[in-house]
Design a protein around this motif. Sequence first.
Motif, PDB file in Angstrom:
ATOM      1  N   ARG A  44       0.825  -1.207   0.000  1.00 13.27           N
ATOM      2  CA  ARG A  44       0.000   0.000   0.000  1.00 13.27           C
ATOM      3  C   ARG A  44       0.863   1.262   0.000  1.00 13.27           C
ATOM      4  N   ALA A  45       1.944   1.257   0.774  1.00 16.30           N
ATOM      5  CA  ALA A  45       2.819   2.431   0.817  1.00 16.30           C
ATOM      6  C   ALA A  45       3.463   2.684  -0.542  1.00 16.30           C
ATOM      7  N   SER A  46       3.850   1.611  -1.205  1.00 13.97           N
ATOM      8  CA  SER A  46       4.486   1.727  -2.517  1.00 13.97           C
ATOM      9  C   SER A  46       3.524   2.295  -3.554  1.00 13.97           C
ATOM     10  N   GLU A  47       2.324   1.730  -3.626  1.00 11.11           N
ATOM     11  CA  GLU A  47       1.358   2.237  -4.614  1.00 11.11           C
ATOM     12  C   GLU A  47       0.932   3.664  -4.284  1.00 11.11           C
ATOM     13  N   ALA A  48       0.751   3.971  -3.006  1.00 12.76           N
ATOM     14  CA  ALA A  48       0.375   5.337  -2.622  1.00 12.76           C
ATOM     15  C   ALA A  48       1.440   6.339  -3.041  1.00 12.76           C
ATOM     16  N   ALA A  49       2.711   5.975  -2.908  1.00 13.98           N
ATOM     17  CA  ALA A  49       3.799   6.869  -3.303  1.00 13.98           C
ATOM     18  C   ALA A  49       3.761   7.147  -4.802  1.00 13.98           C
ATOM     19  N   MET A  50       3.497   6.106  -5.600  1.00 11.32           N
ATOM     20  CA  MET A  50       3.433   6.287  -7.054  1.00 11.32           C
ATOM     21  C   MET A  50       2.210   7.107  -7.451  1.00 11.32           C
ATOM     22  N   ARG A  51       1.085   6.847  -6.823  1.00 15.96           N
ATOM     23  CA  ARG A  51      -0.125   7.598  -7.148  1.00 15.96           C
ATOM     24  C   ARG A  51       0.020   9.081  -6.799  1.00 15.96           C
ATOM     25  N   ALA A  52       0.719   9.368  -5.722  1.00 18.21           N
ATOM     26  CA  ALA A  52       0.914  10.768  -5.327  1.00 18.21           C
ATOM     27  C   ALA A  52       1.686  11.528  -6.402  1.00 18.21           C
ATOM     28  N   ILE A  53       2.679  10.895  -6.989  1.00 16.37           N
ATOM     29  CA  ILE A  53       3.447  11.534  -8.058  1.00 16.37           C
ATOM     30  C   ILE A  53       2.594  11.709  -9.305  1.00 16.37           C
ATOM     31  N   LEU A  54       1.853  10.677  -9.679  1.00 18.78           N
ATOM     32  CA  LEU A  54       1.007  10.767 -10.872  1.00 18.78           C
ATOM     33  C   LEU A  54      -0.073  11.822 -10.716  1.00 18.78           C
ATOM     34  N   ALA A  55      -0.593  12.007  -9.516  1.00 22.12           N
ATOM     35  CA  ALA A  55      -1.630  13.020  -9.279  1.00 22.12           C
ATOM     36  C   ALA A  55      -1.120  14.417  -9.600  1.00 22.12           C
ATOM     37  N   VAL A  56       0.172  14.641  -9.407  1.00 22.60           N
ATOM     38  CA  VAL A  56       0.783  15.942  -9.688  1.00 22.60           C
ATOM     39  C   VAL A  56       1.260  16.028 -11.133  1.00 22.60           C
ATOM     40  N   GLU A  57       1.940  14.982 -11.596  1.00 25.94           N
ATOM     41  CA  GLU A  57       2.600  15.013 -12.898  1.00 25.94           C
ATOM     42  C   GLU A  57       1.674  14.682 -14.069  1.00 25.94           C
ATOM     43  N   ARG A  58       0.709  13.781 -13.857  1.00 21.07           N
ATOM     44  CA  ARG A  58      -0.167  13.333 -14.940  1.00 21.07           C
ATOM     45  C   ARG A  58      -1.616  13.242 -14.445  1.00 21.07           C
ATOM     46  N   PRO A  59      -2.185  14.374 -14.000  1.00 18.93           N
ATOM     47  CA  PRO A  59      -3.529  14.313 -13.398  1.00 18.93           C
ATOM     48  C   PRO A  59      -4.617  13.888 -14.367  1.00 18.93           C
ATOM     49  N   GLN A  60      -4.385  14.026 -15.669  1.00 19.42           N
ATOM     50  CA  GLN A  60      -5.392  13.670 -16.654  1.00 19.42           C
ATOM     51  C   GLN A  60      -5.346  12.182 -17.023  1.00 19.42           C
ATOM     52  N   ASP A  61      -4.265  11.487 -16.666  1.00 20.96           N
ATOM     53  CA  ASP A  61      -4.116  10.080 -17.036  1.00 20.96           C
ATOM     54  C   ASP A  61      -4.901   9.184 -16.088  1.00 20.96           C
ATOM     55  N   GLY A  62      -5.251   8.013 -16.577  1.00 21.22           N
ATOM     56  CA  GLY A  62      -5.900   7.017 -15.741  1.00 21.22           C
ATOM     57  C   GLY A  62      -4.884   6.220 -14.941  1.00 21.22           C
ATOM     58  N   ILE A  63      -5.375   5.519 -13.931  1.00 28.04           N
ATOM     59  CA  ILE A  63      -4.533   4.646 -13.107  1.00 28.04           C
ATOM     60  C   ILE A  63      -5.307   3.361 -12.818  1.00 28.04           C
ATOM     61  N   ILE A  64      -4.623   2.238 -12.993  1.00 26.52           N
ATOM     62  CA  ILE A  64      -5.128   0.947 -12.543  1.00 26.52           C
ATOM     63  C   ILE A  64      -4.056   0.363 -11.636  1.00 26.52           C
ATOM     64  N   GLY A  65      -4.400   0.180 -10.365  1.00 23.64           N
ATOM     65  CA  GLY A  65      -3.427  -0.338  -9.406  1.00 23.64           C
ATOM     66  C   GLY A  65      -3.983  -1.533  -8.662  1.00 23.64           C
ATOM     67  N   GLU A  66      -3.097  -2.405  -8.240  1.00 19.26           N
ATOM     68  CA  GLU A  66      -3.541  -3.618  -7.549  1.00 19.26           C
ATOM     69  C   GLU A  66      -4.200  -3.307  -6.218  1.00 19.26           C
ATOM     70  N   GLU A  67      -3.678  -2.333  -5.490  1.00 24.03           N
ATOM     71  CA  GLU A  67      -4.153  -2.100  -4.132  1.00 24.03           C
ATOM     72  C   GLU A  67      -5.269  -1.074  -4.030  1.00 24.03           C
ATOM     73  N   TYR A  68      -5.240  -0.038  -4.859  1.00 25.40           N
ATOM     74  CA  TYR A  68      -6.198   1.059  -4.711  1.00 25.40           C
ATOM     75  C   TYR A  68      -7.135   1.212  -5.912  1.00 25.40           C
TER      76      TYR A  68
END
Length: 254
Positions: A44-68
């Motif tokens: 969860r910590a790993s995926e949250a860290a990646m999502r936090a970066i994507l929220a800033v850098e690529r807010p228009q892109d989609g995300i599919i993650g195993e945990e969230y």
Amino acid sequence: MTEDDIRLAERLAEAAGAAIRPFFRARFDRETKADASPVTEADRASEAAMRAILAVERPQDGIIGEEYGREREDAERVWVLDPIDGTRAFVAGRPLFGTLIALVEANRPVLGVIDQPIIGDRWVGAAGRPTLFNGAVAATRNCARLDAAHIGTTSPAAFPAGDLDRFLRASGAAGDTLWGGDCHNYGLVASGHLDAVVESGLKLYDFAALIPVVEGAGGRMTDWQGRPLDADSPGEVIAAGDARLIEAIAAQLN
């Protein structure tokens, strides 16, 4: 997919690794998901860290993650994240687990990273470019004969009902079979140390990142029928360093 996307994917890998390493071989909370696979604080910590970066850098892109789960999955570009591929290995203190990061465009993975934060191995594959292993060009091995091929898979327990017997038929015709390894096996195919990997029951986040890595090194990935993989493919996967092996493996599986 741009050069900026490649750099971003590597930054995601760095962030994921930084989140994971404090938990490795340490005490942490663990629970079991509905499919009986373990999930940990590190996932969860790993995926949250990646999502936090994507929220800033690529807010228009989609995300599919195993945990969230899924966000904007109908976007033109979708990042697919598996924070720890090989959670059982992680829980047991084995260092061959990895983080998988993919970028999917037009339903096809165009960028993939296999990152192993403990042993320091990283493969980066991008459409139209050679796969890099720790910064150097990776290349698969020529091996067209199944009886001379070294093939791998993670675990007999990972195959859904009936698929194990099909795999054992293929592995029985192979020169040798390696058990264990999770995503590391696909990197070994890309680097020419392993000839093929055969698995089933995979989700998109399990295989999306692997396709650009293997194919950018000269290999090929298909389903068990020999069809190219995309975001809608079932979880049956053949990864071969030599495309000529696909037909021989598929014939045994089917």
